[in-house]
Motif scaffolding. Sequence first.
Motif, short mmCIF file in Angstrom:
data_model
loop_
_atom_site.label_atom_id
_atom_site.label_comp_id
_atom_site.label_asym_id
_atom_site.label_seq_id
_atom_site.Cartn_x
_atom_site.Cartn_y
_atom_site.Cartn_z
N GLU A 126 23.93 -26.98 -35.80
CA GLU A 126 24.20 -25.74 -35.04
C GLU A 126 25.63 -25.29 -35.21
N ASP A 127 26.55 -26.26 -35.25
CA ASP A 127 27.98 -25.95 -35.34
C ASP A 127 28.46 -26.08 -36.78
N PRO A 128 29.58 -25.42 -37.11
CA PRO A 128 30.11 -25.52 -38.47
C PRO A 128 30.65 -26.92 -38.78
N ILE A 129 30.59 -27.29 -40.03
CA ILE A 129 31.13 -28.56 -40.50
C ILE A 129 32.65 -28.52 -40.42
N VAL A 130 33.25 -29.57 -39.86
CA VAL A 130 34.71 -29.64 -39.70
C VAL A 130 35.33 -30.74 -40.58
N THR A 131 34.56 -31.25 -41.51
CA THR A 131 35.04 -32.31 -42.41
C THR A 131 36.28 -31.83 -43.16
N GLU A 132 37.35 -32.61 -43.07
CA GLU A 132 38.56 -32.25 -43.82
C GLU A 132 38.41 -32.70 -45.27
N VAL A 133 38.93 -31.89 -46.17
CA VAL A 133 38.93 -32.21 -47.59
C VAL A 133 40.40 -32.25 -48.00
N THR A 134 40.87 -33.46 -48.30
CA THR A 134 42.29 -33.70 -48.52
C THR A 134 42.49 -34.52 -49.79
N ALA A 135 43.55 -34.23 -50.51
CA ALA A 135 43.87 -35.03 -51.70
C ALA A 135 44.15 -36.48 -51.28
N PHE A 136 43.56 -37.40 -52.02
CA PHE A 136 43.79 -38.82 -51.77
C PHE A 136 45.23 -39.17 -52.09
N SER A 137 45.84 -39.99 -51.24
CA SER A 137 47.19 -40.47 -51.56
C SER A 137 47.27 -41.99 -51.51
N GLU A 138 46.89 -42.60 -50.41
CA GLU A 138 46.99 -44.05 -50.27
C GLU A 138 45.77 -44.60 -49.55
N PHE A 139 45.39 -45.80 -49.90
CA PHE A 139 44.35 -46.54 -49.20
C PHE A 139 44.94 -47.88 -48.80
N TYR A 140 44.83 -48.19 -47.52
CA TYR A 140 45.30 -49.47 -47.01
C TYR A 140 44.08 -50.27 -46.54
N PRO A 141 43.79 -51.40 -47.18
CA PRO A 141 42.63 -52.19 -46.78
C PRO A 141 42.74 -52.64 -45.32
N ALA A 142 41.59 -52.64 -44.64
CA ALA A 142 41.55 -53.13 -43.27
C ALA A 142 41.65 -54.65 -43.28
N GLU A 143 41.91 -55.20 -42.13
CA GLU A 143 41.99 -56.64 -41.97
C GLU A 143 40.66 -57.27 -42.39
N ASP A 144 40.71 -58.51 -42.86
CA ASP A 144 39.53 -59.19 -43.42
C ASP A 144 38.33 -59.20 -42.48
N TYR A 145 38.56 -59.33 -41.18
CA TYR A 145 37.41 -59.44 -40.27
C TYR A 145 36.59 -58.16 -40.19
N HIS A 146 37.06 -57.05 -40.76
CA HIS A 146 36.28 -55.81 -40.79
C HIS A 146 35.33 -55.77 -41.99
N THR A 147 35.58 -56.60 -42.99
CA THR A 147 34.76 -56.61 -44.20
C THR A 147 33.35 -57.12 -43.90
N ASP A 148 32.36 -56.38 -44.38
CA ASP A 148 30.95 -56.74 -44.18
C ASP A 148 30.63 -56.99 -42.71
N TYR A 149 31.23 -56.22 -41.83
CA TYR A 149 31.11 -56.46 -40.39
C TYR A 149 29.66 -56.45 -39.93
#
Length: 181
Positions: A126-149
């Motif tokens: 019903e509402d418009p999509i608000v997804t931001e589209v941004t150039a990738f710059s950096e990715f910082y991995p999450a702490e190990d306990y988030h992997t395959d949670y």
Amino acid sequence: MENTMSVATFGAGCFWCVEAVFDQLKGVSSVKSGYSGGHIKNPAYREVCSGRTGHAEVIQITYDPNVISYAELLQVLFATHNPTTLNRQGADVGTQYRSAIFYHDEEQKRLAELAIEAGNQSGVWEDPIVTEVTAFSEFYPAEDYHTDYFELNGDQPYCRAVIRPKVDKFKVQFAELLKSN
């Protein structure tokens, strides 16, 4: 066929939910939870959860474009979260849960913009999509306990109540894109 892997980076709420979905797609060799789009280096989960770092919880997908296309990844992304709620997914509220596509090249940007346009015209939301589209710059991995949670903690209440129904719906909707076990 070329043996070249590509990378996609998406934010769609809690990365536990998003990882649980994308990890099951054929052609996807890895899905890593992490943080992107913020203004501090190497943020910790607690800092990101404060909403003051500017980072979104994201997943970074390594995939084979000869097996699954970026357009198909976008299709799964938009079908498995609500792209019309600003800075929220369900009960998760804050800029860290925003709907975001961090494009790695101009073709990804073009496809993301086309997917948003098609989604807005589809009448699915019903509402418009608000997804931001941004150039990738950096990715910082999450702490190990988030992997395959989800895989490791599937009996936790959050996993049973939130992630399991999402994964079950996804498996029915995208059966043709699932890895064969």
